[in-house]
Design a protein around this motif. Structure first.
Motif, PDB file in Angstrom:
ATOM      1  N   TRP A 108      95.960   6.210   7.531  1.00 36.81           N
ATOM      2  CA  TRP A 108      97.105   6.672   7.739  1.00 36.81           C
ATOM      3  C   TRP A 108      97.204   7.601   6.872  1.00 36.81           C
ATOM      4  N   ILE A 109      96.484   6.725   4.988  1.00 38.41           N
ATOM      5  CA  ILE A 109      96.912   7.968   4.421  1.00 38.41           C
ATOM      6  C   ILE A 109      96.677   9.578   4.430  1.00 38.41           C
ATOM      7  N   SER A 110      95.839   8.943   5.050  1.00 35.77           N
ATOM      8  CA  SER A 110      95.063  11.100   5.203  1.00 35.77           C
ATOM      9  C   SER A 110      96.038  11.607   6.115  1.00 35.77           C
ATOM     10  N   THR A 111      97.239  11.278   6.736  1.00 34.18           N
ATOM     11  CA  THR A 111      98.083  11.922   7.943  1.00 34.18           C
ATOM     12  C   THR A 111      99.497  12.028   6.700  1.00 34.18           C
ATOM     13  N   MET A 112      99.557  11.245   5.706  1.00 31.34           N
ATOM     14  CA  MET A 112     100.184  11.921   4.923  1.00 31.34           C
ATOM     15  C   MET A 112      99.846  12.851   4.139  1.00 31.34           C
ATOM     16  N   THR A 113      98.772  12.819   3.490  1.00 30.33           N
ATOM     17  CA  THR A 113      98.017  13.455   2.700  1.00 30.33           C
ATOM     18  C   THR A 113      97.994  15.085   3.607  1.00 30.33           C
ATOM     19  N   TYR A 172      87.347  24.301   4.661  1.00 29.81           N
ATOM     20  CA  TYR A 172      87.467  23.437   5.669  1.00 29.81           C
ATOM     21  C   TYR A 172      86.938  21.621   5.009  1.00 29.81           C
ATOM     22  N   ILE A 173      88.832  21.092   5.190  1.00 30.55           N
ATOM     23  CA  ILE A 173      88.789  19.722   4.972  1.00 30.55           C
ATOM     24  C   ILE A 173      88.870  18.887   5.430  1.00 30.55           C
ATOM     25  N   ASP A 174      87.832  18.076   5.711  1.00 36.83           N
ATOM     26  CA  ASP A 174      88.491  17.266   6.272  1.00 36.83           C
ATOM     27  C   ASP A 174      89.223  15.519   5.608  1.00 36.83           C
ATOM     28  N   PHE A 175      90.254  14.883   5.969  1.00 36.08           N
ATOM     29  CA  PHE A 175      90.496  14.081   5.477  1.00 36.08           C
ATOM     30  C   PHE A 175      90.574  12.612   5.437  1.00 36.08           C
ATOM     31  N   HIS A 176      89.664  11.210   4.677  1.00 37.96           N
ATOM     32  CA  HIS A 176      89.343  10.324   5.182  1.00 37.96           C
ATOM     33  C   HIS A 176      90.019   9.526   4.346  1.00 37.96           C
ATOM     34  N   GLN A 200     101.232   3.775  -3.583  1.00 39.42           N
ATOM     35  CA  GLN A 200     100.323   4.786  -3.469  1.00 39.42           C
ATOM     36  C   GLN A 200     100.245   5.692  -2.458  1.00 39.42           C
ATOM     37  N   ILE A 201     101.560   6.476  -1.742  1.00 36.89           N
ATOM     38  CA  ILE A 201     101.750   7.255  -1.154  1.00 36.89           C
ATOM     39  C   ILE A 201     101.493   8.301  -1.430  1.00 36.89           C
ATOM     40  N   GLN A 202     102.883   8.106  -3.148  1.00 34.55           N
ATOM     41  CA  GLN A 202     102.834   9.835  -3.517  1.00 34.55           C
ATOM     42  C   GLN A 202     101.444   9.797  -4.694  1.00 34.55           C
ATOM     43  N   PRO A 203     101.062   9.193  -5.263  1.00 37.20           N
ATOM     44  CA  PRO A 203     100.067   9.152  -6.214  1.00 37.20           C
ATOM     45  C   PRO A 203      99.115   9.682  -6.008  1.00 37.20           C
ATOM     46  N   ILE A 209      98.836  11.436  -2.777  1.00 37.43           N
ATOM     47  CA  ILE A 209      98.962  13.322  -2.187  1.00 37.43           C
ATOM     48  C   ILE A 209      98.940  14.344  -3.102  1.00 37.43           C
ATOM     49  N   ARG A 210      99.916  13.612  -4.524  1.00 29.84           N
ATOM     50  CA  ARG A 210      99.911  14.404  -5.334  1.00 29.84           C
ATOM     51  C   ARG A 210      98.759  14.659  -6.127  1.00 29.84           C
ATOM     52  N   GLU A 211      97.452  13.476  -6.649  1.00 30.93           N
ATOM     53  CA  GLU A 211      96.692  13.604  -6.609  1.00 30.93           C
ATOM     54  C   GLU A 211      95.612  14.548  -5.793  1.00 30.93           C
ATOM     55  N   THR A 212      95.553  14.156  -5.033  1.00 27.05           N
ATOM     56  CA  THR A 212      95.380  15.150  -4.207  1.00 27.05           C
ATOM     57  C   THR A 212      95.310  16.924  -4.035  1.00 27.05           C
ATOM     58  N   TRP A 213      96.976  17.069  -3.954  1.00 28.87           N
ATOM     59  CA  TRP A 213      97.079  18.322  -3.808  1.00 28.87           C
ATOM     60  C   TRP A 213      96.498  19.061  -4.882  1.00 28.87           C
ATOM     61  N   GLU A 214      96.032  19.249  -6.129  1.00 30.92           N
ATOM     62  CA  GLU A 214      95.652  18.970  -7.538  1.00 30.92           C
ATOM     63  C   GLU A 214      94.326  19.539  -7.204  1.00 30.92           C
ATOM     64  N   GLY A 215      93.498  18.751  -6.592  1.00 31.23           N
ATOM     65  CA  GLY A 215      92.256  18.916  -6.308  1.00 31.23           C
ATOM     66  C   GLY A 215      91.872  19.659  -4.850  1.00 31.23           C
ATOM     67  N   VAL A 216      93.109  19.770  -4.131  1.00 35.96           N
ATOM     68  CA  VAL A 216      93.066  21.167  -2.532  1.00 35.96           C
ATOM     69  C   VAL A 216      92.930  22.828  -3.333  1.00 35.96           C
ATOM     70  N   VAL A 217      94.135  22.491  -4.123  1.00 38.75           N
ATOM     71  CA  VAL A 217      94.456  23.877  -5.499  1.00 38.75           C
ATOM     72  C   VAL A 217      93.881  24.800  -5.921  1.00 38.75           C
ATOM     73  N   SER A 218      93.021  23.514  -6.563  1.00 40.25           N
ATOM     74  CA  SER A 218      91.778  23.794  -7.048  1.00 40.25           C
ATOM     75  C   SER A 218      90.780  24.646  -6.565  1.00 40.25           C
ATOM     76  N   MET A 219      90.435  23.727  -5.203  1.00 38.73           N
ATOM     77  CA  MET A 219      89.606  24.462  -4.231  1.00 38.73           C
ATOM     78  C   MET A 219      89.649  25.805  -3.399  1.00 38.73           C
ATOM     79  N   VAL A 220      91.383  25.928  -3.711  1.00 40.84           N
ATOM     80  CA  VAL A 220      91.625  27.004  -2.936  1.00 40.84           C
ATOM     81  C   VAL A 220      91.029  28.068  -3.532  1.00 40.84           C
ATOM     82  N   ARG A 221      91.826  28.214  -4.884  1.00 41.71           N
ATOM     83  CA  ARG A 221      91.825  28.606  -6.280  1.00 41.71           C
ATOM     84  C   ARG A 221      90.630  29.742  -5.542  1.00 41.71           C
TER      85      ARG A 221
END
Length: 420
Positions: A183-188, A306-310, A401-404, A406-418
């Protein structure tokens, strides 16, 4: 939009030997979650453990197995292992301790607030979330569908674009909840869409991302399994497809992609296994829709990322899964992006990710999404993120732990997209 049940999912990736009666939820009272260290890598021992366990949480791993076991089988399972550690003393009690959110009525069609990401939610509310989010940004987003499930549910996502207009840029594609209990992948994945739309007009980094790519985001690619995990068995992993002549249900959608599906060793041919590959490559209706969508992006402006979140394990993995001795042509570039993404995640909250090619870093997988998107979908970069944690909570990651996450994962994804 409605926010209903707050449910912190539990652990699991496993064999389907816990079978509920019709209309009855599986009761895991007294079941233990164990981490087993095997004295030797023996298929026979692993098979015996799988027969005795209700669920194997990390199928594919051989040196350390996380399992959920009924009380009467605990001694027999631990006797087969060199060492055993209790992860969760009472799985059923852990479920009962999960807090139910009060029903929170929000105005229909209002853009969802960030409070959405403080709780787990029922399937219907996730669809409402997407539609409410899109309704606030109609000039740069649309609801998309990518096929239907076994039980007729539509695989629903959102397409987001920036300057240049709809469909004018190469694609970035995110998938979530291919395995029902993660379920954490859904929220992320939903957080990615929320950030891209709500921050576009105020955040220069977000604007640059959305102006660079068209984003296609599908938070729940296994809706039937997701619903079943909420209503009947929280440890359910697969879809809900039946197998003729067999009482076991479900295919692992992430072992069903039509690339190297036929290779042995990375999936199961046993319909009762949680890594059951299906009877033929791409024979799950969910996979048919996902494959068609990937191919359409390839044939349009191309697929860049492409990113598959698990969950769980804290890994960033890239192709290939089917063979540990085969590396993707741009392996060095994959490693470079993953290294920077892991650093970006760690900078937020200290969470450490292990990176590497999927097979050699974690375990062999055949018919998986990243191998397909790389080799057939021609994506420049293809990754699997295994989100928090490393097993302390596993699939029971608390809502706190949802917000911690998703927020850290967002920064990882931003880095990749950039950098893509």
């Amino acid at each position: 939009m409605k926010s209903l049940l707050l449910i912190s999912l539990l652990l699991a990736d496993a064999l389907s030997f816990v079978v509920p009666r019709a209309g009855q939820e599986v009761d895991y009272s007294g079941f233990k979650a164990l981490r087993l260290k095997l004295s030797e890598q023996s298929e026979d021992i692993e098979a015996q453990i799988e027969e005795l366990a209700a669920h194997v949480l990390n199928p594919g791993r051989s040196e350390l197995l996380d399992v959920v076991v009924a009380p009467e089988n605990v001694d027999a399972v631990t006797a087969l292992a060199a060492e055993s550690t209790v992860i969760t003393e009472d799985v059923g009690a852990a479920f009962k301790e999960e807090t139910l959110a009060t029903k929170d009525e929000v105005s229909v069609a209002a853009v969802p607030s960030e409070t959405w990401f403080t709780a787990y939610h029922p399937y219907a509310d996730h669809i409402t979330f997407l539609r409410d989010l899109q309704s606030g940004f109609t000039s740069q987003s649309e609801i998309i569908t990518t096929g239907t499930s076994v039980q007729g549910r539509t695989l629903t996502g959102i397409h987001i674009w920036g300057s240049g207009g709809k469909g004018s840029k190469p694609a970035v594609l995110f998938h979530g909840t291919v395995h029902a209990r993660e379920w954490i992948s859904t929220m992320t994945v939903e957080y990615m869409a929320w950030q891209l739309l709500t921050k576009y007009s105020t955040n220069s980094t977000v604007k640059a991302m959305v102006d660079k790519f068209d984003f296609y985001i599908i938070p729940i690619v296994n809706p039937d399994g997701f619903v079943y995990s909420q209503t009947t068995d929280r440890l359910w992993r697969k879809n809900r497809q039946t197998v003729s002549g067999n009482s076991c249900v479900g295919r692992d959608i992430n072992r069903n992609w039509p690339y190297k599906w036929e290779v042995t060793g990375g999936a199961s041919t046993n319909p009762c296994s949680e890594t059951y590959k299906g009877q033929a490559a791409g024979d799950s209706p969910e996979n048919k829709g996902l494959v068609a969508h990937v191919n359409s992006l390839r044939d349009s402006k191309g697929l860049t990322l492409y990113i598959d979140f698990h969950s769980y394990g804290q890994y960033i993995l890239w192709p290939y899964g089917y063979n540990c001795n085969v590396v993707v042509d741009n392996d060095a570039q994959h490693r470079s992006l993953a290294t920077r993404a892991a650093s970006a995640i760690r900078a937020v909250s200290g969470t450490r990710y292990t990176i590497g090619p999927a097979c050699s870093t974690l375990y062999a997988t055949t018919g998986d999404s990243t191998d397909y998107t790389d080799a057939v979908g021609q994506s420049t970069y293809s990754y699997t993120y295994e989100l928090r944690d490393t097993g302390n909570y596993g699939f029971t990651l608390p809502a706190s732990q949802i917000q911690p996450t998703i927020r850290e994962t967002w920064e990882g994804v931003v880095s990749m997209v950039r950098d893509a």
